[in-house]
Motif scaffolding. Structure first.
Motif, PDB file in Angstrom:
ATOM      1  N   GLU A   1      22.012 -14.570 -11.895  1.00 39.76           N
ATOM      2  CA  GLU A   1      21.452 -14.110 -10.627  1.00 39.76           C
ATOM      3  C   GLU A   1      22.559 -13.995  -9.603  1.00 39.76           C
ATOM      4  N   SER A   2      22.591 -12.893  -8.883  1.00 40.47           N
ATOM      5  CA  SER A   2      23.621 -12.748  -7.879  1.00 40.47           C
ATOM      6  C   SER A   2      23.263 -11.654  -6.908  1.00 40.47           C
ATOM      7  N   VAL A   3      23.311 -12.006  -5.644  1.00 38.08           N
ATOM      8  CA  VAL A   3      23.265 -11.008  -4.588  1.00 38.08           C
ATOM      9  C   VAL A   3      24.445 -11.313  -3.680  1.00 38.08           C
ATOM     10  N   GLY A   4      25.072 -10.279  -3.179  1.00 37.86           N
ATOM     11  CA  GLY A   4      26.228 -10.531  -2.338  1.00 37.86           C
ATOM     12  C   GLY A   4      26.381  -9.490  -1.257  1.00 37.86           C
ATOM     13  N   LEU A   5      26.877  -9.920  -0.146  1.00 39.64           N
ATOM     14  CA  LEU A   5      27.079  -9.011   0.970  1.00 39.64           C
ATOM     15  C   LEU A   5      28.497  -8.486   0.978  1.00 39.64           C
ATOM     16  N   HIS A   6      28.682  -7.298   1.506  1.00 40.48           N
ATOM     17  CA  HIS A   6      29.976  -6.668   1.463  1.00 40.48           C
ATOM     18  C   HIS A   6      30.924  -7.220   2.516  1.00 40.48           C
ATOM     19  N   LEU A   7      30.417  -7.518   3.701  1.00 34.86           N
ATOM     20  CA  LEU A   7      31.272  -7.949   4.782  1.00 34.86           C
ATOM     21  C   LEU A   7      30.762  -9.263   5.357  1.00 34.86           C
ATOM     22  N   PRO A   8      31.644 -10.236   5.592  1.00 36.36           N
ATOM     23  CA  PRO A   8      31.187 -11.497   6.187  1.00 36.36           C
ATOM     24  C   PRO A   8      30.875 -11.365   7.674  1.00 36.36           C
ATOM     25  N   THR A   9      31.504 -10.397   8.346  1.00 40.98           N
ATOM     26  CA  THR A   9      31.246 -10.202   9.770  1.00 40.98           C
ATOM     27  C   THR A   9      31.102  -8.725  10.071  1.00 40.98           C
ATOM     28  N   LEU A  10      30.354  -8.440  11.126  1.00 39.30           N
ATOM     29  CA  LEU A  10      30.165  -7.072  11.585  1.00 39.30           C
ATOM     30  C   LEU A  10      29.992  -7.109  13.087  1.00 39.30           C
ATOM     31  N   SER A  11      30.764  -6.272  13.779  1.00 35.69           N
ATOM     32  CA  SER A  11      30.675  -6.191  15.238  1.00 35.69           C
ATOM     33  C   SER A  11      30.242  -4.782  15.621  1.00 35.69           C
ATOM     34  N   VAL A  12      29.195  -4.681  16.427  1.00 42.16           N
ATOM     35  CA  VAL A  12      28.714  -3.365  16.843  1.00 42.16           C
ATOM     36  C   VAL A  12      28.513  -3.343  18.355  1.00 42.16           C
ATOM     37  N   GLN A  13      28.557  -2.154  18.894  1.00 43.34           N
ATOM     38  CA  GLN A  13      28.322  -1.960  20.316  1.00 43.34           C
ATOM     39  C   GLN A  13      26.827  -2.028  20.584  1.00 43.34           C
ATOM     40  N   GLU A  14      26.457  -2.696  21.658  1.00 43.47           N
ATOM     41  CA  GLU A  14      25.043  -2.743  22.037  1.00 43.47           C
ATOM     42  C   GLU A  14      24.500  -1.316  22.164  1.00 43.47           C
ATOM     43  N   GLY A  15      23.353  -1.102  21.569  1.00 42.66           N
ATOM     44  CA  GLY A  15      22.721   0.215  21.604  1.00 42.66           C
ATOM     45  C   GLY A  15      23.010   1.066  20.371  1.00 42.66           C
ATOM     46  N   ASP A  16      24.091   0.740  19.666  1.00 44.15           N
ATOM     47  CA  ASP A  16      24.390   1.458  18.426  1.00 44.15           C
ATOM     48  C   ASP A  16      23.510   0.943  17.288  1.00 44.15           C
ATOM     49  N   ASN A  17      23.523   1.682  16.191  1.00 44.12           N
ATOM     50  CA  ASN A  17      22.812   1.228  14.998  1.00 44.12           C
ATOM     51  C   ASN A  17      23.728   0.334  14.161  1.00 44.12           C
ATOM     52  N   SER A  18      23.138  -0.677  13.545  1.00 46.33           N
ATOM     53  CA  SER A  18      23.886  -1.574  12.664  1.00 46.33           C
ATOM     54  C   SER A  18      23.457  -1.329  11.231  1.00 46.33           C
ATOM     55  N   ILE A  19      24.426  -1.379  10.333  1.00 50.35           N
ATOM     56  CA  ILE A  19      24.114  -1.246   8.908  1.00 50.35           C
ATOM     57  C   ILE A  19      24.788  -2.391   8.179  1.00 50.35           C
ATOM     58  N   ILE A  20      23.981  -3.199   7.508  1.00 53.69           N
ATOM     59  CA  ILE A  20      24.491  -4.328   6.730  1.00 53.69           C
ATOM     60  C   ILE A  20      24.206  -4.044   5.268  1.00 53.69           C
ATOM     61  N   ASN A  21      25.243  -4.118   4.455  1.00 53.13           N
ATOM     62  CA  ASN A  21      25.132  -3.750   3.047  1.00 53.13           C
ATOM     63  C   ASN A  21      25.127  -4.961   2.128  1.00 53.13           C
ATOM     64  N   CYS A  22      24.513  -4.765   0.981  1.00 51.86           N
ATOM     65  CA  CYS A  22      24.378  -5.852   0.013  1.00 51.86           C
ATOM     66  C   CYS A  22      24.335  -5.260  -1.387  1.00 51.86           C
ATOM     67  N   ALA A  23      24.920  -5.976  -2.341  1.00 50.61           N
ATOM     68  CA  ALA A  23      24.885  -5.543  -3.729  1.00 50.61           C
ATOM     69  C   ALA A  23      24.252  -6.634  -4.570  1.00 50.61           C
ATOM     70  N   TYR A  24      23.658  -6.249  -5.661  1.00 49.77           N
ATOM     71  CA  TYR A  24      23.108  -7.227  -6.585  1.00 49.77           C
ATOM     72  C   TYR A  24      23.525  -6.868  -7.996  1.00 49.77           C
ATOM     73  N   SER A  25      23.435  -7.830  -8.883  1.00 51.88           N
ATOM     74  CA  SER A  25      24.006  -7.620 -10.209  1.00 51.88           C
ATOM     75  C   SER A  25      22.960  -7.424 -11.308  1.00 51.88           C
TER      76      SER A  25
ATOM     77  N   LEU B   1      21.520  -2.486  -1.688  1.00 51.98           N
ATOM     78  CA  LEU B   1      20.526  -2.342  -0.636  1.00 51.98           C
ATOM     79  C   LEU B   1      21.183  -2.533   0.716  1.00 51.98           C
ATOM     80  N   SER B   2      20.540  -1.996   1.725  1.00 49.10           N
ATOM     81  CA  SER B   2      21.097  -2.087   3.060  1.00 49.10           C
ATOM     82  C   SER B   2      19.993  -2.346   4.076  1.00 49.10           C
ATOM     83  N   LEU B   3      20.395  -2.960   5.161  1.00 43.88           N
ATOM     84  CA  LEU B   3      19.510  -3.210   6.293  1.00 43.88           C
ATOM     85  C   LEU B   3      20.056  -2.434   7.477  1.00 43.88           C
ATOM     86  N   GLN B   4      19.235  -1.590   8.036  1.00 45.68           N
ATOM     87  CA  GLN B   4      19.638  -0.831   9.201  1.00 45.68           C
ATOM     88  C   GLN B   4      18.839  -1.323  10.402  1.00 45.68           C
ATOM     89  N   ILE B   5      19.558  -1.626  11.473  1.00 46.04           N
ATOM     90  CA  ILE B   5      18.923  -2.053  12.711  1.00 46.04           C
ATOM     91  C   ILE B   5      19.185  -0.977  13.752  1.00 46.04           C
TER      92      ILE B   5
END
Lengths: 118, 114
Positions: free
Chosen positions: B2-26, B73-77
């Protein structure tokens, strides 16, 4: 409706001492889970109760950890004797059993107990 | 395993912009994924979930995309706000309603620039 509550919020003990963590699940939730996050690692599953029965305890690290859920309501997790590597945040989660819907139980997490072993 | 993992440990975005957080699974047999948000001093909070029979699911300001071909998979805010600052975990719920457990990824810390 009250969420999952955990007590204490923080605990600082010395190596070799005993600590007991408590979790009160959401009322009516038969599933109760314990997880923990040790420094620098992911949140890891410890065990799962269905009512008062241990359904899966494959994540328990060793026999120094004892979880109970007498009466199928609140649960306790005892660490005896505590070691330095037990330091971390211990989370409890609960969910309802939903029959016939596969793995659809949304788990609701408590705020965690931060355990520090010196 | 079993494994899920995120691509980046940190993400900085400008207020009002869209955020995209990525993840991979095995595990190609994985069929139920959840995104959690954890704010300081709190436990993981459910945001949105998705099953393998879907490739997109939308909530309030959040969208989860699932690409089973590349096991991603990804999460978009949308319109990121200061209150979105938190650690975000992608996770897999394995088992069934009588014996399930959550496998967490390592988490991405999202910070918002004013």
């Amino acid at each position: 409706e009250a969420g999952v509550t955990q007590f204490p919020s923080h605990s600082v003990i010395e190596k070799g001492q005993t600590v007991t963590l408590r979790c009160d699940p959401i009322s009516g939730h038969d599933n109760l889970y314990w997880y923990r996050r040790v420094m620098g690692k992911e949140i890891k599953f410890l065990l799962h109760f269905v009512k008062e029965s241990k359904q899966d305890e494959s994540g328990m690290p060793n026999n120094r950890f004892l979880a109970e859920r007498t009466g199928g309501t609140y649960s306790t997790l005892k660490v005896q004797p505590a070691e330095l590597e037990d330091s971390g945040v211990y989370f409890c989660a609960s969910s309802q059993i939903r029959r016939g819907q596969g793995n659809s139980d949304t788990q609701y997490f408590g705020p965690g107990t931060r355990l520090t072993v010196l | 395993g079993e494994s899920v993992g995120l691509h980046l440990p940190t993400l900085s975005v400008q207020e009002g912009d869209n955020s995209i957080i990525n993840c991979a699974y095995s595990n190609s047999a994985s069929d139920y994924f959840i995104w959690y948000k954890q704010e300081s001093g709190k436990g993981p909070q459910f945001i949105i979930d998705i099953r393998s029979n879907m490739d997109k699911r939308q909530g309030q300001r959040v969208t989860v995309l699932l690409n089973k071909t590349v096991k991603h998979l990804s999460l978009q805010i949308a319109a990121t706000q200061p209150g979105d600052s938190a650690v975000y975990f992608c996770a897999e719920n394995i088992g069934d309603s009588s014996a399930s457990k959550i496998i967490f990824g390592s988490g991405t810390r999202l910070s918002i620039r004013p």
